[in-house]
Design an enzyme around this catalytic site. Structure first.
Site, PDB file in Angstrom:
ATOM      1  CB  SER A 251      14.662  40.549  49.585  1.00 55.75           C
ATOM      2  OG  SER A 251      15.073  41.079  48.338  1.00 55.75           O
TER       3      SER A 251
ATOM      4  CE1 TYR B 134      11.542  45.121  50.570  1.00 58.85           C
ATOM      5  CE2 TYR B 134      13.431  44.711  49.150  1.00 58.85           C
ATOM      6  CZ  TYR B 134      12.215  44.310  49.664  1.00 58.85           C
ATOM      7  OH  TYR B 134      11.664  43.101  49.288  1.00 58.85           O
TER       8      TYR B 134
END
Ligand SMILES: NC(=O)c1ccc[n+]([C@@H]2O[C@H](COP(=O)([O-])OP(=O)(O)OC[C@H]3O[C@@H](n4cnc5c(N)ncnc54)[C@H](O)[C@@H]3O)[C@@H](O)[C@H]2O)c1
Length: 255
Positions: A143, A156
């Site tokens: 990401s 995350y």
């Protein structure tokens, strides 16, 4: 690596980016093990879609946060298609909680589904590739948050940051086996993980305004990067991440 008749595992493969990756690779002649934990009907539908393209796939239910289940995926690739060439560590979840609010259970789950799965997925896939003796590709869907802090999503970011170093370190360790390890770092992609933003017009407008290309990516726009990284054209790429983010990491607008 010419892709025809290669074999790939795509974790979290029956929705969003994973589904688009399975279709992209299948179009290029790759046989696919589709990993899933929910929605067997979606997996069946994807298997049919791949068959209509002239491709081959098998759906395997496996929780990638468990090492035994990761082994089950590799075993399915070997028993179904005789080998494994491409491991796509795509499965991921987020909790959208801050460092102050995240519980031990939330932390553990986010780390296990995103990072532990990619670590042991890399390990187990690489052992099979080394046994075969002709290299392979490991592609980690990270990401922009492997590098870019996101307040309110700490665990995350931590997991994706770990995947960044997994990609770099495993890439160095496995280079002598010609196993290339590369990350793909998407920005905002229109998939189920972002439903709450996509269903909130004000939030969506704010997000679109922060992205230099002015919109979220389609899953296929991430899958095409994976298709490139799995193929011959990416034979000198390892231990790094390719960001497909519409420029958001360098945007001055901010979220
Ligand atoms: N959509 C985005 O904006 C975006 C941006 C950057 C990175 N990513 C990453 O892309 C990947 C795919 O996400 P997506 O956007 O397609 O969302 P998604 O929710 O459609 O995909 C995540 C997949 O992982 C699966 N999964 C969850 N827990 C699992 C487990 N224990 N074992 C096996 N599979 C499990 C889910 O069932 C789902 O199929 C994730 O790693 C996510 O972090 C997404």
């Amino acid at each position: 690596m010419a892709l025809k008749d290669k074999v790939a595992i795509v974790t979290g493969g029956n929705s969003g980016i994973g589904k688009a990756i399975a279709l992209e690779l299948a179009r290029q002649g790759v046989r696919i093990v589709i990993d899933y934990v929910v929605d067997p009907a979606a997996t069946d539908a994807l298997e049919r879609q791949i068959a209509e393209l002239g491709g081959k796939s098998i759906g395997v239910e496996a929780d990638v946060s468990k090492i035994a289940d990761l082994q089950k995926l590799v075993d399915a690739a070997v028993s179904g298609f005789s080998r494994l060439d491409i491991m796509v560590n795509n499965a991921g979840i987020e909790t959208r909680t801050s460092v102050l609010d995240t519980t031990e259970a939330q932390y553990g789950k986010v780390m296990d589904v995103n990072l532990k799965s990619a670590f042991f997925g890399t390990q187990i896939a690489a052992k099979q590739m080394i046994k075969q003796g002709d290299g392979g590709r490991i592609i980690n869907i990270t990401s922009v948050h492997e590098d870019w802090p996101m307040p309110g999503n700490t665990a995350y970011c931590l997991a994706k940051g770990g995947m960044r170093m997994l990609t770099r370190t495993a890439g160095l360790e496995l280079a002598s086996h010609n196993i290339l390890v590369v990350g793909v770092g998407p920005g905002a992609v229109a998939t189920p993980i972002n439903l709450s933003t996509m269903n909130d017009p004000a939030k969506l407008a704010q997000l679109d305004a922060a992205i230099p290309l002015g919109r979220m990516a389609r899953p296929e726009e991430i899958a095409s990067v994976v298709g490139f990284l799995a193929g011959d054209g990416a034979s000198y790429l390892t231990a790094t991440t390719i960001f497909a983010d519409g420029g958001i990491m360098h945007s001055s607008v901010g979220l």
